[in-house]
Design an enzyme around this catalytic site. Structure first.
Site, PDB file in Angstrom:
ATOM      1  N   GLY A 248       0.759  -1.249   0.000  1.00  0.00           N
ATOM      2  CA  GLY A 248       0.000   0.000   0.000  1.00  0.00           C
ATOM      3  C   GLY A 248       0.783   1.287   0.000  1.00  0.00           C
ATOM      4  O   GLY A 248       0.237   2.349  -0.333  1.00  0.00           O
ATOM      5  N   GLU A 290       3.658  -6.875   1.915  1.00  0.00           N
ATOM      6  CA  GLU A 290       3.613  -7.185   0.479  1.00  0.00           C
ATOM      7  C   GLU A 290       3.653  -5.911  -0.356  1.00  0.00           C
ATOM      8  O   GLU A 290       2.696  -5.604  -1.071  1.00  0.00           O
ATOM      9  CB  GLU A 290       2.317  -7.950   0.167  1.00  0.00           C
ATOM     10  N   GLY A 292       4.212  -3.590  -3.410  1.00  0.00           N
ATOM     11  CA  GLY A 292       4.312  -3.767  -4.854  1.00  0.00           C
ATOM     12  C   GLY A 292       4.827  -2.466  -5.458  1.00  0.00           C
ATOM     13  O   GLY A 292       6.012  -2.325  -5.783  1.00  0.00           O
ATOM     14  N   ARG A 335      -3.971   3.485 -16.537  1.00  0.00           N
ATOM     15  CA  ARG A 335      -4.202   4.054 -15.207  1.00  0.00           C
ATOM     16  C   ARG A 335      -4.875   5.436 -15.210  1.00  0.00           C
ATOM     17  O   ARG A 335      -5.705   5.702 -14.346  1.00  0.00           O
ATOM     18  CB  ARG A 335      -2.908   4.083 -14.375  1.00  0.00           C
ATOM     19  N   TYR A 339      -8.030   5.250 -12.865  1.00  0.00           N
ATOM     20  CA  TYR A 339      -7.871   5.816 -11.508  1.00  0.00           C
ATOM     21  C   TYR A 339      -7.601   7.311 -11.512  1.00  0.00           C
ATOM     22  O   TYR A 339      -7.139   7.852 -10.493  1.00  0.00           O
ATOM     23  CB  TYR A 339      -6.690   5.140 -10.780  1.00  0.00           C
ATOM     24  N   CYS A 366      -8.379   4.500 -30.392  1.00  0.00           N
ATOM     25  CA  CYS A 366      -9.651   5.066 -30.847  1.00  0.00           C
ATOM     26  C   CYS A 366     -10.540   5.343 -29.639  1.00  0.00           C
ATOM     27  O   CYS A 366     -11.583   4.720 -29.445  1.00  0.00           O
ATOM     28  CB  CYS A 366     -10.313   4.119 -31.825  1.00  0.00           C
TER      29      CYS A 366
HETATM   30  N1  LLP Z   1      -1.156  -7.314  -1.296  1.00  0.00           N
HETATM   31  C1  LLP Z   1      -2.386  -7.483  -1.791  1.00  0.00           C
HETATM   32  C2  LLP Z   1      -3.219  -8.562  -1.264  1.00  0.00           C
HETATM   33  C3  LLP Z   1      -2.859  -6.637  -2.809  1.00  0.00           C
HETATM   34  O1  LLP Z   1      -4.078  -6.815  -3.289  1.00  0.00           O
HETATM   35  C4  LLP Z   1      -2.016  -5.626  -3.310  1.00  0.00           C
HETATM   36  C5  LLP Z   1      -2.470  -4.751  -4.391  1.00  0.00           C
HETATM   37  C6  LLP Z   1      -0.725  -5.494  -2.783  1.00  0.00           C
HETATM   38  C7  LLP Z   1      -0.339  -6.351  -1.756  1.00  0.00           C
HETATM   39  C8  LLP Z   1       0.259  -4.475  -3.262  1.00  0.00           C
HETATM   40  O2  LLP Z   1      -0.176  -3.175  -3.063  1.00  0.00           O
HETATM   41  P1  LLP Z   1       0.822  -1.952  -3.399  1.00  0.00           P
HETATM   42  O3  LLP Z   1       1.990  -2.038  -2.443  1.00  0.00           O
HETATM   43  O4  LLP Z   1       1.258  -2.088  -4.796  1.00  0.00           O
HETATM   44  O5  LLP Z   1      -0.019  -0.762  -3.161  1.00  0.00           O
HETATM   45  N2  LLP Z   1      -3.915  -1.448 -10.358  1.00  0.00           N
HETATM   46  C9  LLP Z   1      -3.988  -0.468  -9.289  1.00  0.00           C
HETATM   47  C10 LLP Z   1      -3.469  -0.999  -7.973  1.00  0.00           C
HETATM   48  C11 LLP Z   1      -4.204  -2.235  -7.523  1.00  0.00           C
HETATM   49  C12 LLP Z   1      -3.638  -2.804  -6.259  1.00  0.00           C
HETATM   50  C13 LLP Z   1      -4.142  -4.183  -6.054  1.00  0.00           C
HETATM   51  N3  LLP Z   1      -3.627  -4.859  -4.925  1.00  0.00           N
HETATM   52  C14 LLP Z   1      -3.208   0.777  -9.723  1.00  0.00           C
HETATM   53  O6  LLP Z   1      -2.689   0.793 -10.821  1.00  0.00           O
HETATM   54  O7  LLP Z   1      -3.139   1.739  -8.975  1.00  0.00           O
END
Ligand code: LLP
Length: 441
Positions: A248, A290, A292, A335, A339, A366
């Site tokens: 997050g 976790e 990302g 994105r 979003y 398009c």
């Molecule tokens: N763990 C779980 C269970 C998740 O569902 C997610 C992201 C993460 C970890 C990693 O979250 P992060 O650290 O990346 O915020 N496509 C969207 C983001 C979707 C996130 C989905 N889950 C975007 O482009 O902003």
């Protein structure tokens, strides 16, 4: 805004990982995803170090949904980072890369039986169980095959983070996990304990949302989660070993944004964790995370070639808008449409020039696929290479073939070397799954 190893070289060009961005575009074509390998490695090390220094019992797993191919699996393995996968395809990618699957976690709110079987077959470290149906299916299969599967249980702490509505997951009204408030989560813990030895529940999990620009909701979630650990111990007598708080942490998309540094984030998270553990008299669990976006987002740049530039009259000041069309858009970065995401862009070959005009960057699909509604930029001309910053997370991973665009290539750059990690799709790739039934031939 220069990120990671980016700098301006002697030619006045943007350089990433010691490679000239204009040269990369020439060599590999555009659109091109460029990943700054050293930046990703530094991010992994700094994230880990920030938590190791404050709370050594911790595990970091990369949320591979943010950016996945076989090369990043290798990189994460080398950096000693775990891997979170959320589908058969993500799991298969990790397996094919030779990633040690005992360090992987499998997510998903509606895992298929085939996905659960893959987890058992490949010895996935933890299945993060989302619901009762999954718990029963997994227990049945593990029992039939004489296996033990470690699990976390995904729960909803009932915290609403302040982020885009499409990337909120901590609140009660969500498709993910089991509610603590209604008692469903506790019932599931009891059921999981009853499914021993084929199911071995080791902890609980939550993920509250993404692109969070402060640690406030993480702190709130930790308080709720630790309270739940206490309740589990009181009701069942079992003391969970693991607490997973998901990902997050947000990144910089715009110059003015200032997400917490890893140290600031770790201070807040561990401060909240220690306080909650004290308050609820809960022994220290292993803290799992976790991340990302925060490991790969700022490491990515997308390079485009500028095509048509159009000036149109608009009713509001200043009376004209300049559309700068690039050779990608919606299919390589959805994105902005999904979003309302915002980005910075640079003219990669003219870094020394003043940013004295405002333009709208448009894609070539398009659709009205505006990539950047308004950006301050230097003198941009047809043929220039436009570099869009902070595209390392959820860009390549979310790319599509809309309008039958071919997916761009992706390169890792480091110390002046550029290596292809995902090749560019060809027009033959675009039709490779098509069939013409005999009656149409
Ligand atoms: N763990 C779980 C269970 C998740 O569902 C997610 C992201 C993460 C970890 C990693 O979250 P992060 O650290 O990346 O915020 N496509 C969207 C983001 C979707 C996130 C989905 N889950 C975007 O482009 O902003």
């Amino acid at each position: 805004m220069l990120l990671g190893t980016q700098r301006v070289n002697a030619h006045g060009h943007l350089e990433i990982g010691g490679c000239d961005a204009v040269e990369l575009a020439r060599q590999f074509g555009t659109p091109l995803y460029v990943m700054d390998e050293q930046c990703i490695r530094d991010n992994c090390r700094r994230y880990k170090a920030a938590f190791d220094a404050r709370y050594p019992k911790n595990e970091i797993s990369f949320a591979s949904k943010a950016y996945l191919n076989m090369a990043i699996c290798k990189l994460m393995q080398q950096e000693g980072i775990g891997l979170d996968v959320a589908s058969a395809g993500e799991l298969y990618t990790a397996v094919r890369a030779g990633y040690p699957m005992e360090r992987a976690l499998l997510h998903g709110n509606n895992k298929s039986e085939a996905e659960l079987q893959m987890a058992l077959d490949h010895g996935v470290g933890r299945v993060v169980v989302d619901n009762f149906l999954e718990l029963r299916l997994l227990a049945e299969r593990a029992k039939a095959q004489g296996k033990t599967q470690k699990i976390f249980l995904r729960v909803t702490p009932g915290i609403d983070p302040h982020t885009h509505r499409r990337i909120r997951t901590g609140q009660e009204d969500t498709k993910f996990g089991l509610s603590i408030a209604t008692g469903a989560a506790l019932d599931a813990v009891t059921e999981a304990l009853g499914a021993a030895p084929h199911i071995q529940i080791t902890g609980i999990h939550c993920h509250i949302g993404s692109q969070l620009l402060d640690a406030h909701t993480h702190e709130q979630a930790i308080e709720v989660m630790v309270g739940f650990l206490r309740r589990i111990a009181d009701v069942t007598g079992w003391v969970p070993e693991d607490l997973d708080i998901g990902g997050g942490l947000g990144i910089r998309y715009l110059e003015g944004q200032r997400p917490p540094t890893y140290d600031e984030f770790a201070d807040s998270v561990i401060g909240a964790l220690r306080a909650a553990l004290d308050r609820h008299a809960v022994p220290e669990p292993t803290l799992w995370q976790e991340p990302g976006r925060s490991l790969v987002g700022e490491a990515g740049v997308t390079l485009y070639t500028v095509g048509v530039i159009k000036r149109v009259a608009i009713p509001e000041a200043p009376g004209t808008r300049t559309y700068v069309a690039i050779d990608g858009g919606l299919s390589d970065n959805p994105r902005p449409q999904l979003y309302d995401a915002v980005y910075e862009a640079l003219v990669a070959g003219k870094m020394g020039e003043p940013k004295d005009q405002t333009v709208t960057v448009a894609g070539k699909h398009c659709e009205t696929d505006i990539l950047i509604p308004s950006v301050q930029i230097g003198n941009v001309e047809t043929g220039d290479i436009l570099a869009v910053q902070s595209t390392g997370a959820y860009n390549y991973a979310m790319a599509s073939n809309y309008n039958r665009f071919t997916k761009p290539a992706c390169v890792f750059v480091r110390d002046g070397q550029a290596d292809l990690v995902s090749r560019r799709e060809t027009l033959d790739d675009v039709v490779r799954l098509d069939e013409i039934p005999a009656r149409l031939a």
